[in-house]
Scaffold this motif. Sequence first.
Motif, PDB file in Angstrom:
ATOM      1  N   LEU A  73      52.023  33.818  29.581  1.00 56.35           N
ATOM      2  CA  LEU A  73      52.531  34.756  30.583  1.00 56.35           C
ATOM      3  C   LEU A  73      52.385  36.202  30.146  1.00 56.35           C
ATOM      4  N   ASP A  74      52.538  36.465  28.865  1.00 60.75           N
ATOM      5  CA  ASP A  74      52.388  37.843  28.394  1.00 60.75           C
ATOM      6  C   ASP A  74      50.955  38.340  28.599  1.00 60.75           C
ATOM      7  N   GLU A  75      49.976  37.460  28.401  1.00 60.29           N
ATOM      8  CA  GLU A  75      48.591  37.857  28.628  1.00 60.29           C
ATOM      9  C   GLU A  75      48.340  38.125  30.114  1.00 60.29           C
ATOM     10  N   VAL A  76      48.895  37.287  30.979  1.00 54.44           N
ATOM     11  CA  VAL A  76      48.736  37.510  32.418  1.00 54.44           C
ATOM     12  C   VAL A  76      49.402  38.819  32.821  1.00 54.44           C
ATOM     13  N   ALA A  77      50.586  39.084  32.283  1.00 53.62           N
ATOM     14  CA  ALA A  77      51.280  40.328  32.602  1.00 53.62           C
ATOM     15  C   ALA A  77      50.464  41.542  32.180  1.00 53.62           C
ATOM     16  N   ALA A  78      49.912  41.501  30.963  1.00 59.79           N
ATOM     17  CA  ALA A  78      49.112  42.632  30.480  1.00 59.79           C
ATOM     18  C   ALA A  78      47.894  42.844  31.366  1.00 59.79           C
ATOM     19  N   ALA A  79      47.253  41.767  31.762  1.00 60.41           N
ATOM     20  CA  ALA A  79      46.081  41.880  32.632  1.00 60.41           C
ATOM     21  C   ALA A  79      46.463  42.436  33.998  1.00 60.41           C
ATOM     22  N   GLY A  80      47.608  41.992  34.528  1.00 66.30           N
ATOM     23  CA  GLY A  80      48.059  42.509  35.815  1.00 66.30           C
ATOM     24  C   GLY A  80      48.345  43.998  35.756  1.00 66.30           C
ATOM     25  N   HIS A  81      49.023  44.434  34.697  1.00 64.69           N
ATOM     26  CA  HIS A  81      49.284  45.870  34.534  1.00 64.69           C
ATOM     27  C   HIS A  81      47.975  46.651  34.430  1.00 64.69           C
ATOM     28  N   ALA A  82      46.994  46.096  33.727  1.00 65.29           N
ATOM     29  CA  ALA A  82      45.718  46.786  33.559  1.00 65.29           C
ATOM     30  C   ALA A  82      45.014  46.954  34.902  1.00 65.29           C
ATOM     31  N   VAL A  83      45.027  45.915  35.722  1.00 64.37           N
ATOM     32  CA  VAL A  83      44.371  45.999  37.032  1.00 64.37           C
ATOM     33  C   VAL A  83      45.049  47.050  37.901  1.00 64.37           C
ATOM     34  N   MET A  84      46.380  47.105  37.836  1.00 63.45           N
ATOM     35  CA  MET A  84      47.112  48.028  38.701  1.00 63.45           C
ATOM     36  C   MET A  84      47.176  49.447  38.145  1.00 63.45           C
ATOM     37  N   ALA A  85      46.580  49.666  36.988  1.00 62.01           N
ATOM     38  CA  ALA A  85      46.649  50.995  36.360  1.00 62.01           C
ATOM     39  C   ALA A  85      45.900  52.053  37.154  1.00 62.01           C
ATOM     40  N   ASP A  86      45.016  51.636  38.072  1.00 68.11           N
ATOM     41  CA  ASP A  86      44.286  52.625  38.854  1.00 68.11           C
ATOM     42  C   ASP A  86      45.108  53.183  40.011  1.00 68.11           C
ATOM     43  N   ARG A  87      46.366  52.727  40.124  1.00 65.40           N
ATOM     44  CA  ARG A  87      47.318  53.254  41.105  1.00 65.40           C
ATOM     45  C   ARG A  87      46.927  52.935  42.546  1.00 65.40           C
ATOM     46  N   ARG A  88      46.080  51.942  42.731  1.00 63.87           N
ATOM     47  CA  ARG A  88      45.663  51.562  44.082  1.00 63.87           C
ATOM     48  C   ARG A  88      46.488  50.385  44.568  1.00 63.87           C
ATOM     49  N   PRO A  89      47.134  50.513  45.725  1.00 63.89           N
ATOM     50  CA  PRO A  89      47.906  49.384  46.254  1.00 63.89           C
ATOM     51  C   PRO A  89      47.015  48.183  46.511  1.00 63.89           C
ATOM     52  N   ARG A  90      47.547  47.000  46.247  1.00 60.97           N
ATOM     53  CA  ARG A  90      46.792  45.771  46.452  1.00 60.97           C
ATOM     54  C   ARG A  90      47.665  44.713  47.121  1.00 60.97           C
ATOM     55  N   THR A  91      47.022  43.909  47.934  1.00 62.98           N
ATOM     56  CA  THR A  91      47.686  42.707  48.402  1.00 62.98           C
ATOM     57  C   THR A  91      47.734  41.706  47.251  1.00 62.98           C
ATOM     58  N   MET A  92      48.538  40.696  47.394  1.00 60.22           N
ATOM     59  CA  MET A  92      48.592  39.671  46.366  1.00 60.22           C
ATOM     60  C   MET A  92      47.228  39.007  46.210  1.00 60.22           C
ATOM     61  N   ARG A  93      46.536  38.785  47.307  1.00 57.82           N
ATOM     62  CA  ARG A  93      45.211  38.165  47.262  1.00 57.82           C
ATOM     63  C   ARG A  93      44.241  39.023  46.453  1.00 57.82           C
ATOM     64  N   GLU A  94      44.267  40.341  46.676  1.00 55.63           N
ATOM     65  CA  GLU A  94      43.366  41.230  45.947  1.00 55.63           C
ATOM     66  C   GLU A  94      43.682  41.232  44.461  1.00 55.63           C
ATOM     67  N   LEU A  95      44.954  41.199  44.128  1.00 49.89           N
ATOM     68  CA  LEU A  95      45.331  41.169  42.717  1.00 49.89           C
ATOM     69  C   LEU A  95      44.862  39.877  42.062  1.00 49.89           C
ATOM     70  N   VAL A  96      45.041  38.759  42.751  1.00 53.51           N
ATOM     71  CA  VAL A  96      44.606  37.477  42.198  1.00 53.51           C
ATOM     72  C   VAL A  96      43.094  37.442  42.049  1.00 53.51           C
ATOM     73  N   GLN A  97      42.365  37.972  43.008  1.00 55.30           N
ATOM     74  CA  GLN A  97      40.907  37.982  42.926  1.00 55.30           C
ATOM     75  C   GLN A  97      40.415  38.717  41.686  1.00 55.30           C
ATOM     76  N   ALA A  98      41.160  39.728  41.263  1.00 54.71           N
ATOM     77  CA  ALA A  98      40.762  40.483  40.079  1.00 54.71           C
ATOM     78  C   ALA A  98      40.990  39.701  38.790  1.00 54.71           C
ATOM     79  N   LEU A  99      41.807  38.645  38.843  1.00 57.09           N
ATOM     80  CA  LEU A  99      42.184  37.938  37.617  1.00 57.09           C
ATOM     81  C   LEU A  99      41.809  36.460  37.603  1.00 57.09           C
ATOM     82  N   GLU A 100      41.429  35.907  38.733  1.00 60.20           N
ATOM     83  CA  GLU A 100      41.305  34.453  38.793  1.00 60.20           C
ATOM     84  C   GLU A 100      40.139  33.922  37.952  1.00 60.20           C
TER      85      GLU A 100
END
Length: 365
Positions: free
Chosen positions: A117-144
Amino acid sequence: MTAVLDSRALNRATLARQHLLARGDASVPEAVAHLCGLQAQEPQEPFIGLWSRLVGFEPGQLDDALTGRTVVRTHLMRRTVHLVTADDALAWRARHDAMLRQRVLGTYRRELAGVDLDEVAAAGHAVMADRRPRTMRELVQALEARWPGPPRRVLGELLVAALVPMVQLPPRGLWQRTAGVRNLPLATWLERDADPLPVGEGDPVGRQLLLRYLAAHGPAASADLRAWCGLAGLPAAVRAVREELVAFRDERGRELLDLPDAPRPDPDTPAPVRFLPAFDNAVLGYHDRGRIIDAAHLGLSVAGHRMVLVDGRVTATWAARGGHLRIGPLRPLSAREEEAVRAEAEDLAAFLDQDIEHIRLDTED
């Protein structure tokens, strides 16, 4: 001897603190703070909750608070979307992190087996670091591609409801607006970092939650506090402030704690008719909900039914659709009660402004 508070005494105390005995004159942020948030997974419901509690409430006041970032929509108590003040979201989030993770794991333990879970959390924070709002689907697509095992829904819920403190951005939650969920990290939206969880200082956030909860919901047992917030480890917080509190017993013999100067009205105080939104914490915010709803109707409180309080208790359900405001009594109403329900329903219909032409009680022929 410890005084006993019967269910009617507890009912009137709850109504007084929830601004349901008399509407308050607080601002929207002040009311949201006092109530320790409003449950808000159904985006329009907080408007009804505030209308029933505040004098002269207008939907634009909540819209302004959301767009002005003084209140936010975020996963918090019980892993449920709540409308809370920005200050409370920042102060309380770290204390809720472990519970949020545990509840997602408890639901999807098999699907998340072997996932760090810590690795998933770090990856999620990294994706959202660009300050762009995302739907849950868009966030998952970046990590799946990195975590192809869990179903998209599970990975998405893990990210937005537990691992990355998120805000659901407007126009989601604005008055009579239909909008999907777009997520942005809480710290990005508010331009302030969430408060870290204090280390080696007891449980100051737990103590604050307890005192705030009692101000809005008390008198209450420790089990009621846990049922409201979903947190573990609260006995230390209770012990730390016990000398500041007064104690009562309910009719079952449970110990109830309370703030010394909090309102506890005479049990015979008249209670006006109030229309509650779905999932209102005046009902859901307790382990023992007997102070406000009969055992036979408990299922209504978790099934999303909007409820009507008559003499302070859940006595009917209501729904507005197709030009009708329909009220379904759970027991026979006296002529005086029916008159009061109709009067409040007419005011509600005017507030909803949905071309409601008919108010109907299901007892009518």
